[in-house]
Motif scaffolding. Structure first.
Motif, mmCIF file in Angstrom:
data_model
loop_
_atom_site.group_PDB
_atom_site.id
_atom_site.type_symbol
_atom_site.label_atom_id
_atom_site.label_comp_id
_atom_site.label_asym_id
_atom_site.label_seq_id
_atom_site.Cartn_x
_atom_site.Cartn_y
_atom_site.Cartn_z
ATOM 1 N N ILE A 229 22.117 57.846 72.075
ATOM 2 C CA ILE A 229 20.667 57.712 71.933
ATOM 3 C C ILE A 229 20.044 58.229 73.223
ATOM 4 O O ILE A 229 20.187 57.589 74.281
ATOM 5 N N ASN A 230 19.400 59.368 73.154
ATOM 6 C CA ASN A 230 18.821 59.946 74.370
ATOM 7 C C ASN A 230 17.354 59.554 74.483
ATOM 8 O O ASN A 230 16.461 60.234 73.988
ATOM 9 N N ALA A 231 17.126 58.427 75.169
ATOM 10 C CA ALA A 231 15.766 57.960 75.438
ATOM 11 C C ALA A 231 15.315 58.379 76.831
ATOM 12 O O ALA A 231 14.285 57.903 77.317
ATOM 13 N N ALA A 232 16.076 59.241 77.478
ATOM 14 C CA ALA A 232 15.729 59.726 78.809
ATOM 15 C C ALA A 232 14.996 61.055 78.697
ATOM 16 O O ALA A 232 15.271 61.855 77.809
ATOM 17 N N ALA A 233 14.066 61.279 79.601
ATOM 18 C CA ALA A 233 13.329 62.547 79.610
ATOM 19 C C ALA A 233 12.556 62.682 80.913
ATOM 20 O O ALA A 233 12.262 61.688 81.584
ATOM 21 N N TYR A 234 12.245 63.911 81.252
ATOM 22 C CA TYR A 234 11.292 64.200 82.319
ATOM 23 C C TYR A 234 9.924 64.226 81.649
ATOM 24 O O TYR A 234 9.650 65.087 80.814
ATOM 25 N N THR A 235 9.051 63.275 81.994
ATOM 26 C CA THR A 235 7.780 63.131 81.273
ATOM 27 C C THR A 235 6.553 63.287 82.166
ATOM 28 O O THR A 235 5.430 63.042 81.713
ATOM 29 N N ALA A 236 6.733 63.686 83.418
ATOM 30 C CA ALA A 236 5.591 63.875 84.320
ATOM 31 C C ALA A 236 4.923 65.208 83.986
ATOM 32 O O ALA A 236 5.251 66.254 84.565
ATOM 33 N N VAL A 237 4.003 65.173 83.044
ATOM 34 C CA VAL A 237 3.438 66.389 82.460
ATOM 35 C C VAL A 237 2.800 67.289 83.508
ATOM 36 O O VAL A 237 3.032 68.511 83.525
ATOM 37 N N ASP A 238 1.995 66.729 84.388
ATOM 38 C CA ASP A 238 1.333 67.551 85.402
ATOM 39 C C ASP A 238 2.304 68.017 86.474
ATOM 40 O O ASP A 238 2.273 69.173 86.904
ATOM 41 N N THR B 16 7.613 71.994 59.939
ATOM 42 C CA THR B 16 7.853 73.428 59.763
ATOM 43 C C THR B 16 6.770 74.303 60.391
ATOM 44 O O THR B 16 6.888 75.533 60.359
ATOM 45 N N ASP B 17 5.744 73.710 60.966
ATOM 46 C CA ASP B 17 4.678 74.508 61.582
ATOM 47 C C ASP B 17 5.177 75.208 62.840
ATOM 48 O O ASP B 17 6.075 74.716 63.539
ATOM 49 N N ALA B 18 4.575 76.348 63.137
ATOM 50 C CA ALA B 18 4.958 77.128 64.314
ATOM 51 C C ALA B 18 4.658 76.344 65.593
ATOM 52 O O ALA B 18 3.613 75.696 65.710
ATOM 53 N N THR B 19 5.581 76.395 66.533
ATOM 54 C CA THR B 19 5.379 75.750 67.826
ATOM 55 C C THR B 19 4.665 76.714 68.776
ATOM 56 O O THR B 19 4.626 77.921 68.548
ATOM 57 N N GLY B 20 4.143 76.171 69.846
ATOM 58 C CA GLY B 20 3.449 76.992 70.835
ATOM 59 C C GLY B 20 3.019 76.139 72.014
ATOM 60 O O GLY B 20 1.826 75.908 72.211
ATOM 61 N N PRO B 21 3.965 75.656 72.808
ATOM 62 C CA PRO B 21 3.623 74.746 73.907
ATOM 63 C C PRO B 21 2.684 75.392 74.923
ATOM 64 O O PRO B 21 2.756 76.596 75.182
ATOM 65 N N LEU B 22 1.830 74.559 75.515
ATOM 66 C CA LEU B 22 0.812 75.043 76.439
ATOM 67 C C LEU B 22 1.269 75.021 77.899
ATOM 68 O O LEU B 22 0.620 75.634 78.753
ATOM 69 N N GLY B 23 2.332 74.300 78.201
ATOM 70 C CA GLY B 23 2.749 74.155 79.592
ATOM 71 C C GLY B 23 4.241 73.947 79.722
ATOM 72 O O GLY B 23 4.997 73.996 78.746
ATOM 73 N N VAL B 24 4.675 73.680 80.947
ATOM 74 C CA VAL B 24 6.092 73.551 81.264
ATOM 75 C C VAL B 24 6.727 72.389 80.514
ATOM 76 O O VAL B 24 7.827 72.513 79.964
ATOM 77 N N TYR B 25 6.052 71.246 80.507
ATOM 78 C CA TYR B 25 6.627 70.084 79.826
ATOM 79 C C TYR B 25 6.923 70.402 78.366
ATOM 80 O O TYR B 25 8.036 70.163 77.872
ATOM 81 N N GLY B 26 5.953 70.935 77.646
ATOM 82 C CA GLY B 26 6.160 71.271 76.248
ATOM 83 C C GLY B 26 7.249 72.306 76.053
ATOM 84 O O GLY B 26 8.057 72.206 75.125
ATOM 85 N N ARG B 27 7.288 73.303 76.937
ATOM 86 C CA ARG B 27 8.337 74.331 76.824
ATOM 87 C C ARG B 27 9.720 73.730 77.057
ATOM 88 O O ARG B 27 10.694 74.099 76.385
ATOM 89 N N SER B 28 9.809 72.791 78.004
ATOM 90 C CA SER B 28 11.120 72.196 78.289
ATOM 91 C C SER B 28 11.589 71.321 77.125
ATOM 92 O O SER B 28 12.777 71.320 76.787
ATOM 93 N N LYS B 29 10.665 70.615 76.485
ATOM 94 C CA LYS B 29 11.053 69.792 75.350
ATOM 95 C C LYS B 29 11.421 70.644 74.142
ATOM 96 O O LYS B 29 12.365 70.324 73.410
ATOM 97 N N LEU B 30 10.711 71.741 73.938
ATOM 98 C CA LEU B 30 11.058 72.651 72.848
ATOM 99 C C LEU B 30 12.418 73.275 73.103
ATOM 100 O O LEU B 30 13.239 73.404 72.183
#
Length: 305
Positions: A66-75, A126-140
């Motif tokens: 169960i991976n409940a760990a993440a880097y979540t400091a968005v800014d 099924t919608d297209a992804t398109g992260p706006l910043g580093v955090y979103g890109r890293s999670k994708l």
């Protein structure tokens, strides 16, 4: 579950909820420093060093990760892209590769930040992804790495996560409401406040129904509360509830502001509503409106807190 269950990120708000809520045999907790928030010992799992994970996994031999760990400091991620990618992508890929080789399962959590926030209806899986910043890109990138690993996995995208503990919007608002006569809260970002209780409860239901055949496109599911509101609406609801419960002696004024009036280093999705229909149907699990879960969480906070 036949074999140990390894919980990564056991000290985070989601990890703590797993520890309290899940009645799992052979639960092995892991944190970055090898300690739990209550002072007890845990395994050391440092996702900033993905290459260190296989030796831990070889020793514990989990049947479920169960991976409940993440880097979540968005800014902060805008300045620490390499670190965000190590934790949210490379480490997830390492977990997936080990699980695929050793026939283990993985539950992993992702985010609404994989989308650009420009939709006008709830996002489907099924919608297209398109992260706006580093955090979103890293999670994708983490989603993609786990999918490519071939491991038996489920990825739950969630959003606007809160709990009675930890750093989150609910606790920040309760603290500020006790200190100030006026709060300014963004009203043009829309999402579904989702408690960690809801996330763990739905995850446990998914575990119970895991034997059902899952195709590749069913491996990513949206797990949020139902309904939607703004950050301003969320703040109003939780502060009014706290006042009714006697936690706040007075109600501060809550002014609605725009995103432009509250600039941050990282861009936030304006629309973070995720369609949770697929999860409800696949796992025969009803998800209530976000207000129901908020009431439950607020009632669980000790009055002395």
């Amino acid at each position: 579950m036949s074999g140990p269950v390894l919980l990564l990120g056991a000290n985070g708000q989601l990890g703590r909820t797993w520890r309290l809520q899940a009645d799992l045999d052979e639960l092995v907790c892991a944190s970055r420093d090898g300690r739990l928030d209550d002072g007890s010992a845990a395994e050391i799992a440092d996702l900033t060093l993905p290459e260190s994970l296989p030796s831990l996994l070889d020793r514990i031999r989990p049947a479920l990760i169960i991976n409940a760990a993440a880097y979540t400091a968005v800014d902060q991620a805008e300045r620490e892209e390499a670190l965000a990618m190590a934790v949210n992508a490379r480490a997830v890929g390492a977990l997936g590769q080990w699980a695929a080789t050793n026939h283990a399962r993985i539950i992993h959590y992702s985010t609404d930040y994989v989308f650009d926030g420009q939709a006008s209806r709830p996002y489907r899986e099924t919608d297209a992804t398109g992260p706006l910043g580093v955090y979103g890109r890293s999670k994708l990138a983490g989603e993609q790495a786990l999918t490519a690993s071939g491991a038996d996995h489920l990825i739950f995208r969630t959003a606007w996560v809160y709990a009675p503990w930890g750093r989150n919007f609910l606790n920040t608002m309760l603290r500020l409401a006790a200190e100030r006569d006026e709060l300014k809260v963004v009203a043009d970002q829309i999402g579904s406040p989702t408690s960690t209780w809801r996330i763990v409860d739905a995850s446990l239901q998914a575990l119970r129904h895991w034997p059902n055949a899952l195709s590749l496109q069913d491996r990513i599911l949206h797990l949020t509360a139902s309904g939607q509101t703004s950050w301003h609406g969320f703040a109003q609801a939780l502060i009014e509830q706290a006042h009714r419960q006697g936690r706040l002696s007075r109600l501060p004024r809550i002014e609605a502001i725009t995103t432009e009036q509250f600039p941050t280093p990282a861009r936030r999705p304006a629309w973070s509503v995720l369609d949770n229909t697929a999860l409800q149907q696949r796992f025969r699990y009803n998800i209530d409106d976000w207000r129901h879960d908020l009431d439950q969480v607020m009632a669980s906070i000790p009055s002395s807190s």
